[in-house]
Write a protein that holds these residues in place. Structure first.
Motif, PDB file in Angstrom:
ATOM      1  N   PHE A 197       0.835  -1.199   0.000  1.00  0.00           N
ATOM      2  CA  PHE A 197       0.000   0.000   0.000  1.00  0.00           C
ATOM      3  C   PHE A 197       0.870   1.250   0.000  1.00  0.00           C
ATOM      4  CE2 PHE A 197      -2.303   3.109   2.855  1.00  0.00           C
ATOM      5  CZ  PHE A 197      -3.068   3.661   1.842  1.00  0.00           C
ATOM      6  N   LEU A 198       1.928   1.239   0.799  1.00  0.00           N
ATOM      7  CA  LEU A 198       2.827   2.386   0.829  1.00  0.00           C
ATOM      8  C   LEU A 198       3.443   2.644  -0.547  1.00  0.00           C
ATOM      9  CD1 LEU A 198       4.704   1.885   4.219  1.00  0.00           C
ATOM     10  CD2 LEU A 198       2.945   3.573   3.668  1.00  0.00           C
ATOM     11  N   LEU A 199       3.787   1.587  -1.253  1.00  0.00           N
ATOM     12  CA  LEU A 199       4.355   1.739  -2.591  1.00  0.00           C
ATOM     13  C   LEU A 199       3.375   2.458  -3.518  1.00  0.00           C
ATOM     14  CD1 LEU A 199       6.598   1.116  -4.664  1.00  0.00           C
ATOM     15  CD2 LEU A 199       5.427  -1.055  -5.096  1.00  0.00           C
ATOM     16  N   GLU A 200       2.122   2.039  -3.495  1.00  0.00           N
ATOM     17  CA  GLU A 200       1.118   2.665  -4.364  1.00  0.00           C
ATOM     18  C   GLU A 200       0.842   4.109  -3.939  1.00  0.00           C
ATOM     19  OE1 GLU A 200       0.129   1.347  -7.224  1.00  0.00           O
ATOM     20  OE2 GLU A 200       1.476  -0.306  -6.722  1.00  0.00           O
ATOM     21  N   ALA A 201       0.833   4.370  -2.635  1.00  0.00           N
ATOM     22  CA  ALA A 201       0.628   5.737  -2.150  1.00  0.00           C
ATOM     23  C   ALA A 201       1.803   6.631  -2.545  1.00  0.00           C
ATOM     24  CB  ALA A 201       0.435   5.734  -0.639  1.00  0.00           C
ATOM     25  N   LYS A 202       3.002   6.069  -2.523  1.00  0.00           N
ATOM     26  CA  LYS A 202       4.184   6.828  -2.947  1.00  0.00           C
ATOM     27  C   LYS A 202       4.083   7.163  -4.437  1.00  0.00           C
ATOM     28  CE  LYS A 202       9.213   6.723  -2.966  1.00  0.00           C
ATOM     29  NZ  LYS A 202      10.418   5.986  -2.593  1.00  0.00           N
ATOM     30  N   LYS A 203       3.628   6.206  -5.238  1.00  0.00           N
ATOM     31  CA  LYS A 203       3.440   6.475  -6.672  1.00  0.00           C
ATOM     32  C   LYS A 203       2.426   7.583  -6.898  1.00  0.00           C
ATOM     33  CE  LYS A 203       4.369   1.737  -8.228  1.00  0.00           C
ATOM     34  NZ  LYS A 203       3.730   0.524  -8.798  1.00  0.00           N
ATOM     35  N   ALA A 204       1.450   7.706  -5.963  1.00  0.00           N
ATOM     36  CA  ALA A 204       0.418   8.744  -6.069  1.00  0.00           C
ATOM     37  C   ALA A 204       0.918  10.092  -5.547  1.00  0.00           C
ATOM     38  CB  ALA A 204      -0.837   8.319  -5.308  1.00  0.00           C
ATOM     39  N   GLY A 205       2.158  10.127  -5.052  1.00  0.00           N
ATOM     40  CA  GLY A 205       2.746  11.388  -4.628  1.00  0.00           C
ATOM     41  C   GLY A 205       2.817  11.621  -3.139  1.00  0.00           C
ATOM     42  N   CYS A 206       2.417  10.635  -2.338  1.00  0.00           N
ATOM     43  CA  CYS A 206       2.475  10.784  -0.882  1.00  0.00           C
ATOM     44  C   CYS A 206       3.900  10.594  -0.371  1.00  0.00           C
ATOM     45  CB  CYS A 206       1.590   9.739  -0.193  1.00  0.00           C
ATOM     46  SG  CYS A 206      -0.162  10.027  -0.343  1.00  0.00           S
ATOM     47  N   ASP A 207       4.195  11.278   0.710  1.00  0.00           N
ATOM     48  CA  ASP A 207       5.414  11.054   1.467  1.00  0.00           C
ATOM     49  C   ASP A 207       5.055   9.958   2.465  1.00  0.00           C
ATOM     50  OD1 ASP A 207       7.956  11.351   2.536  1.00  0.00           O
ATOM     51  OD2 ASP A 207       7.388  13.070   3.774  1.00  0.00           O
ATOM     52  N   VAL A 208       5.625   8.750   2.316  1.00  0.00           N
ATOM     53  CA  VAL A 208       5.132   7.594   3.064  1.00  0.00           C
ATOM     54  C   VAL A 208       6.081   7.135   4.168  1.00  0.00           C
ATOM     55  CG1 VAL A 208       3.716   6.782   1.143  1.00  0.00           C
ATOM     56  CG2 VAL A 208       6.050   5.934   1.369  1.00  0.00           C
ATOM     57  N   TYR A 209       5.453   6.678   5.265  1.00  0.00           N
ATOM     58  CA  TYR A 209       6.145   6.101   6.416  1.00  0.00           C
ATOM     59  C   TYR A 209       5.351   4.884   6.857  1.00  0.00           C
ATOM     60  CZ  TYR A 209       8.455  10.615   6.603  1.00  0.00           C
ATOM     61  OH  TYR A 209       9.181  11.737   6.284  1.00  0.00           O
ATOM     62  N   GLY A 210       6.046   3.851   7.333  1.00  0.00           N
ATOM     63  CA  GLY A 210       5.348   2.662   7.784  1.00  0.00           C
ATOM     64  C   GLY A 210       6.058   1.980   8.934  1.00  0.00           C
ATOM     65  N   ALA A 211       5.279   1.199   9.669  1.00  0.00           N
ATOM     66  CA  ALA A 211       5.821   0.399  10.769  1.00  0.00           C
ATOM     67  C   ALA A 211       5.108  -0.946  10.772  1.00  0.00           C
ATOM     68  CB  ALA A 211       5.597   1.106  12.096  1.00  0.00           C
ATOM     69  N   ASP A 212       5.854  -1.997  11.088  1.00  0.00           N
ATOM     70  CA  ASP A 212       5.274  -3.326  11.191  1.00  0.00           C
ATOM     71  C   ASP A 212       6.050  -4.126  12.224  1.00  0.00           C
ATOM     72  OD1 ASP A 212       3.154  -4.920   9.339  1.00  0.00           O
ATOM     73  OD2 ASP A 212       4.606  -6.293  10.238  1.00  0.00           O
ATOM     74  N   PHE A 213       5.382  -5.122  12.824  1.00  0.00           N
ATOM     75  CA  PHE A 213       6.016  -5.980  13.827  1.00  0.00           C
ATOM     76  C   PHE A 213       6.961  -7.012  13.216  1.00  0.00           C
ATOM     77  CE2 PHE A 213       2.107  -5.066  16.400  1.00  0.00           C
ATOM     78  CZ  PHE A 213       2.769  -4.453  17.450  1.00  0.00           C
ATOM     79  N   VAL A 214       6.733  -7.380  11.965  1.00  0.00           N
ATOM     80  CA  VAL A 214       7.462  -8.493  11.364  1.00  0.00           C
ATOM     81  C   VAL A 214       8.662  -7.971  10.581  1.00  0.00           C
ATOM     82  CG1 VAL A 214       7.286 -10.514   9.869  1.00  0.00           C
ATOM     83  CG2 VAL A 214       5.325  -9.810  11.258  1.00  0.00           C
TER      84      VAL A 214
END
Length: 123
Positions: free
Chosen positions: A89-106
């Protein structure tokens, strides 16, 4: 169990069991919640998807992610995705022009997000 904070419904249905957790579905709004309400360790999340090869699997975005991406004017907005998984999802949001940040447990999912998808701000 108490009434839902989202829809006020007390109508629930057992959904599934994962480790020490039971998951329930609120029939009023569709919210899935766990009992007990406590954080799980990363092994539970990884074991639940042990059949997935994050390095080669083509992911399909969920409905709510697709809805977000259909919004106009995403360019320049900042997105924080808690539980970002492998970062699809972050990849697609970045393609749409968003500045993306993410966190996950794994940790493996974060490695996929950075090495496979080239995402930088995932932890």
């Amino acid at each position: 169990m108490s009434n839902c904070v989202s829809c006020a419904s007390d109508n629930v249905r057992f959904f599934k069991k994962a480790g020490d957790y039971k998951q329930f579905l609120r029939l009023g709004c569709g919210l899935v919640f766990s009992d007990p309400m406590k954080g799980a360790d990363s092994a539970l999340y990884r074991d639940a998807e042990s059949h997935v090869d994050y390095w080669t699997t083509d992911f399909e975005l969920s409905w709510h992610h697709r809805q977000f991406l259909e919004e106009n004017n995403l360019a320049g907005k900042t997105l924080l995705d808690i539980g970002c998984g492998a970062g699809e999802f972050l990849l697609e949001a970045k393609k749409a022009g968003c500045d993306v940040y993410g966190a996950d447990f794994v940790a493996e999912k974060i490695e996929v997000a950075t090495r496979r998808f080239g995402l930088e701000n995932v932890f």
